[in-house]
Design a protein around this motif. Structure first.
Motif, short mmCIF file in Angstrom:
data_model
loop_
_atom_site.label_atom_id
_atom_site.label_comp_id
_atom_site.label_asym_id
_atom_site.label_seq_id
_atom_site.Cartn_x
_atom_site.Cartn_y
_atom_site.Cartn_z
N ASN A 764 0.77 -1.30 0.09
CA ASN A 764 0.11 -0.31 0.08
C ASN A 764 0.85 1.31 0.02
O ASN A 764 0.55 2.26 -0.66
CB ASN A 764 -0.82 0.05 1.18
N GLN A 765 2.03 1.37 0.78
CA GLN A 765 2.67 2.37 0.73
C GLN A 765 3.51 2.58 -0.66
O GLN A 765 3.37 3.73 -1.18
CB GLN A 765 4.08 2.14 1.63
N ARG A 766 3.92 1.45 -1.37
CA ARG A 766 4.57 1.83 -2.96
C ARG A 766 3.09 2.09 -3.67
O ARG A 766 3.47 3.08 -4.46
CB ARG A 766 4.92 0.43 -3.20
N LEU A 767 2.00 1.61 -3.58
CA LEU A 767 0.83 1.89 -4.44
C LEU A 767 0.59 3.60 -4.26
O LEU A 767 0.42 4.33 -5.19
CB LEU A 767 -0.15 1.11 -4.25
N SER A 768 0.48 4.00 -3.07
CA SER A 768 -0.01 5.24 -2.42
C SER A 768 1.16 6.44 -3.24
O SER A 768 0.87 7.25 -3.73
CB SER A 768 -0.09 5.65 -1.20
N GLN A 769 2.38 5.80 -3.18
CA GLN A 769 3.54 6.66 -3.82
C GLN A 769 3.36 6.91 -5.11
O GLN A 769 3.62 8.12 -6.00
CB GLN A 769 5.04 6.22 -3.46
N GLY A 793 3.58 9.36 -0.48
CA GLY A 793 2.36 8.18 -0.40
C GLY A 793 2.57 7.90 1.19
O GLY A 793 3.55 7.72 1.66
N TYR A 794 1.03 7.75 1.75
CA TYR A 794 1.14 7.70 3.14
C TYR A 794 0.70 6.32 3.25
O TYR A 794 0.53 5.79 4.34
CB TYR A 794 0.11 8.52 3.60
N GLY A 795 0.35 5.38 2.25
CA GLY A 795 -0.04 4.08 2.42
C GLY A 795 -1.52 4.04 3.16
O GLY A 795 -2.47 4.76 2.84
#
Length: 855
Positions: A764-769, A793-795
């Motif tokens: 989720n951290q990588r996706l939000s970034q 990204g805050y994930g």
């Protein structure tokens, strides 16, 4: 010694004798002034001034010359008087009048101005001053419209006050036809006035012969009317059966005087008994021994008698009055009022057949001395602004006692202008053009417009409309003239005045409507979009697309109000700014297509970039307020006191769904999507939309009451599952963000992307970034400086509810956590240049030798 004493006594006695003689002459001269014997006074004062410089002698001598109308000598002595310590303001006025009479208006203007400064309430000074300014107009506007001739029956004495009677002319004259007994009037030293009559024959047809006369021999009018005192200024009824005339206070061989021993003037009346005989003379009821009543003129219908009088209660010297006939009796006289009468003299009225009242005045704007004017009865005792006939009827000399034929095309008047036979001469005149009356009025209200400038092309002159919105000028037949009217706050307009197919008996009326220039304003209030309160100290600027100069920036007062004047056919952009806030913008404030005066309403809303300085008092944010939004829609508006949305039509709390898609419940906005700037905190369907969630630099949840913190604003951007690319439905929201960044180019913002708690933490951290970087990349491609953009990204670290790992939640609650926000994290212009660290070379750098370097 004795001889010196004796000689001194002789000199002293001589001085005493001279002084006594001088005082005696001054006393005698003053008595003659009091008795209106101006000729005798002039002789004595000149004798005094031959030997001594006596102020009172100079003053009275100037007055005496003015009274007998000797303007050159009056000018000379008033020129002496105005430089005396004993001079009074009125002497400056009289000096100016004499200068103007002698053709020296440029010099007279300075003395009129001095009099106006000393006696501002006396309108004579204002009128005469303006007369010098209007001299060119008065000399040109009627030039060539009148043929003026000196009548061949004039004598070397005064001849004036002509009046048409039957087949001839009656007039007043000082000509002395009795060489045996010569009686003179002390005022002028000339014979007393009598009435004379002569036959009048017109040469040619009615129109061509107008003004072309053959005159008979003058003879005394009537022994029953003429006396040994003044008999003058006559008026007849239309059928010639009644006579009204002016005479000294003398009837049936009896003389009467006022309290000062002066024989005043009265109007007498008689009826014709046929064959040149007149019945018993009657004194009119408003005559008095204490004041003069003179110069009668009877209206065409015989119901009104106009005259001049210095009776108490007037506005100046001689005023014009009217008496109406009621049940066969003449009623009390009524003053014609301040529009006609001035502080000067209004005399010799003449009631023309067309209803105009002509008269002479030295108190209105004129060329000098007495000028001839006309006015018209507007009803209920109101008279129009007097109109000057202009040159050549009027000159710098005295012009007075006009009379016209029934058609108004020709007539007679008197004047003491240069080139005459005697002092006052009678002149005939013929009009060669017709009077054009131009009315300038408001097209919408139809009200006349005073002060409008009318350019008359054929005269190459600009004239100003009077209180009735009118100008008058004479125009030759078979001609056309372009007229252009203008007035401040009105659109100019014009038309043509044509006299083709008209005759001298016609009158041309031209109307020029003016449309009021549309005046446009924009006004509004700058609000704090967070608290809903007006903002003091914000700066509002305005730009336009039509090249007009820009107005100065407006700083709002405590009320938050602002206003700007707008030009027609322009579109404007309003921008309100304040430190710590996003700018409030209003585009397309337009006046294009607007034709009537209108004030446009445009409120501006500033959203804060952080909680610094905000004082909400525990109140929740205003529902429905978004970044750059308004507290009103096409159908509703937000009441600032109750925070309730009101229906614009019913003025009741908004209820139900409106055409713009907004839905309300008892004035509360219902919206499934949270407005930009407000992030829900609590979980479940009862999430409180009023609280604000802030994040510290580590992404931990931080309430707004813990200190100033950047406010995150929500972007309505949605992503496909497990994807970071921007969908088409995200573009409108990104366009809004792009516009915010363009309008607030000083701010550095962070784009923060969040996921829900499903999936692994690192994923989720990588996706939000990636999602945050996608937004930054889109903005950069649009031209936003990348140094102003930070992707983060805050994930799943910062949720707005309690939907964390292993907590069952609905899809809707998960969706609330999947969001993209932006917030201000810095600014490019908030660094103090004086505190900026500048890189410098280190002079003490030590370099160790590299023993094992591969080079």
């Amino acid at each position: 010694m004795a001889m010196r004493i004796f000689s001194s006594l002789i000199v002293t006695c001589l001085f005493a004798v001279v002084a006594t003689a001088q005082n005696g002459k001054l006393k005698q001269a003053q008595q003659k002034m009091d008795n209106l014997d101006y000729m005798g006074a002039i002789e004595l004062y000149n004798q005094v001034l031959e030997h001594n410089d006596v102020a009172v002698a100079k003053i009275n001598l100037a007055e005496a010359y003015r009274k007998i109308n000797d303007t050159p000598n009056a000018e000379y002595w008033y020129g002496q008087v105005v430089r005396l310590p004993e001079a009074e303001p009125i002497h400056k006025l009289y000096y100016g009048m004499m200068l103007q009479r002698n053709g020296k208006c440029d010099v007279a203007r300075d003395w009129y101005q001095q009099y106006v400064d000393l006696s501002p309430d006396d309108q004579r000074g204002h009128y005469l001053l303006r007369g010098c300014d209007y001299e060119e107009e008065l000399m040109s506007r009627s030039a060539g419209m009148y043929e003026v001739k000196n009548c061949d029956f004039n004598s070397a004495s005064d001849d004036f006050s002509p009046q048409m009677y039957k087949a001839g002319l009656v007039f007043s004259s000082e000509r002395d036809t009795n060489p045996i007994i010569r009686r003179t009037h002390a005022w002028t030293g000339n014979p007393f006035l009598d009435l004379y009559y002569l036959d009048l024959k017109q040469v040619g047809n009615k129109e061509e012969g107008c003004g072309n006369y053959v005159f008979g021999r003058p003879e005394k009018f009537s022994n029953e009317i003429n006396t040994k005192f003044h008999d003058a200024a006559v008026s007849f009824s239309k059928n010639g059966e009644e006579i009204f005339f002016t005479r000294n206070n003398y009837l049936d061989g009896k003389k009467d005087y006022d309290d000062e021993g002066i024989m005043r003037l009265k109007i007498f009346y008689a009826r014709s008994e046929g064959e040149g005989k007149w019945g018993e003379l009657q004194s009119l009821p408003f005559n008095s021994n204490e004041y003069s009543v003179a110069h009668p003129t009877l209206s065409a219908d015989g119901t009104k008698l106009f005259f001049s009088s210095d009776m108490p209660g007037g506005f100046g010297g001689m005023d014009l009055y009217v008496s109406e006939k009621e049940s066969g009796r003449w009623g009390p006289p009524m003053n014609l009022g301040p529009d006609v009468n001035t502080e000067g003299h209004e005399i010799f009225p003449y009631a023309a057949h067309d209803g105009r009242l002509y008269f002479s005045s030295d108190g209105h704007i004129g060329l000098g001395g007495l000028d001839i004017f006309y006015t018209e009865d507007k009803g209920e005792g109101v008279w129009s602004t007097p109109e000057n006939l202009g040159y050549p009827v009027n000159t710098v000399s005295d012009d007075f006692s006009i009379v016209l034929n029934e058609e108004g095309t020709c007539g007679f008047f008197a004047s003491d202008r240069e080139g005459g036979v005697g002092h006052d001469d009678i002149y005939s005149f013929k009009k060669t053009g017709i009077t054009v009356e131009v009315l300038v009025f408001d097209e919408k209200t139809e009200a006349p417009l005073e002060g409008a400038q009318v350019y008359v092309a054929c005269l190459e002159d600009t004239m100003t409309t009077n209180a009735e919105g009118k100008i008058h000028f004479d125009m030759k037949l078979n001609d056309c003239c372009k007229l252009s009217a203008s007035l401040d706050d009105y659109e100019p307009n014009g038309t043509d005045a044509c006299t083709k197919e008209l005759t001298l008996t016609d009158k041309l009326e031209v109307k020029i409507p003016l449309t009021k220039s549309a005046e446009f304003m924009v006004e509004g209030v700058v609000f704090d979009g967070f608290t809903g309160l007006p903002m003091e100290g914000s700066t509002v600027t305005i730009e336009n697309d039509c090249g007009q100069p820009l107005a100065d920036p407006f700083t709002t007062p405590p009320s938050g109000k602002f206003y700007f004047k707008l030009d027609e056919e322009c579109c404007y952009r309003l921008k309100a700014t304040m430190d710590g806030y996003f700018a409030g913008i209003a585009d397309s404030v337009c006046t294009r297509g607007l034709t009537t005066t209108e004030t446009l309403k445009e409120n501006l809303y500033l959203m804060p970039t952080s909680t610094a300085g905000l004082d909400t008092g525990g109140r929740p944010p205003v529902p429905g307020t978004q970044l750059g939004g308004k507290e009103e829609t096409e159908y509703t508006y937000l009441d600032p006191s109750s925070k309730i949305w009101m229906d614009k039509e019913t003025m009741l709390p908004a209820q139900g769904k409106y055409p713009d898609g907004r839905e309300y419940d008892k004035g509360i906005l219902k919206d499934d999507n949270f407005p930009v700037g407000f992030i829900p905190k609590n979980n479940g369907d009862n999430a409180d939309k009023g609280d604000i969630v802030m994040n510290d630099k580590n992404g931990r949840e931080n309430q707004s009451d813990n200190g100033p913190t950047a406010i995150p604003y929500l972007l309505h951007i949605y992503y496909d599952f497990d994807q970071s690319y921007l969908r088409e439905d995200a573009i409108p929201e990104l366009e809004k963000l792009y516009k915010v960044l363009v309008d607030n180019e000083q701010y550095i913002i962070e784009i923060g992307s969040h996921t829900d708690a499903r999936g692994s933490y690192h994923y989720n951290q990588r996706l939000s970034q990636r999602r945050a970087e996608a937004v930054v990349r889109w903005l950069g491609d649009k031209g936003i400086d990348r140094t102003r953009l930070v992707a983060r990204g805050y994930g799943e670290k910062v949720n707005v509810n309690d939907c964390v790992n292993n907590v069952p939640c609905s899809e809707k609650q998960h969706q609330m956590n999947r969001r993209t926000e932006f917030k201000v994290i810095g600014c490019r212009n908030c660094i103090d240049p004086s505190k900026t660290l500048i890189s410098k070379a280190n002079p003490d750098v030590k370099v160790d030798e590299c023993k094992n370097c591969p080079f």
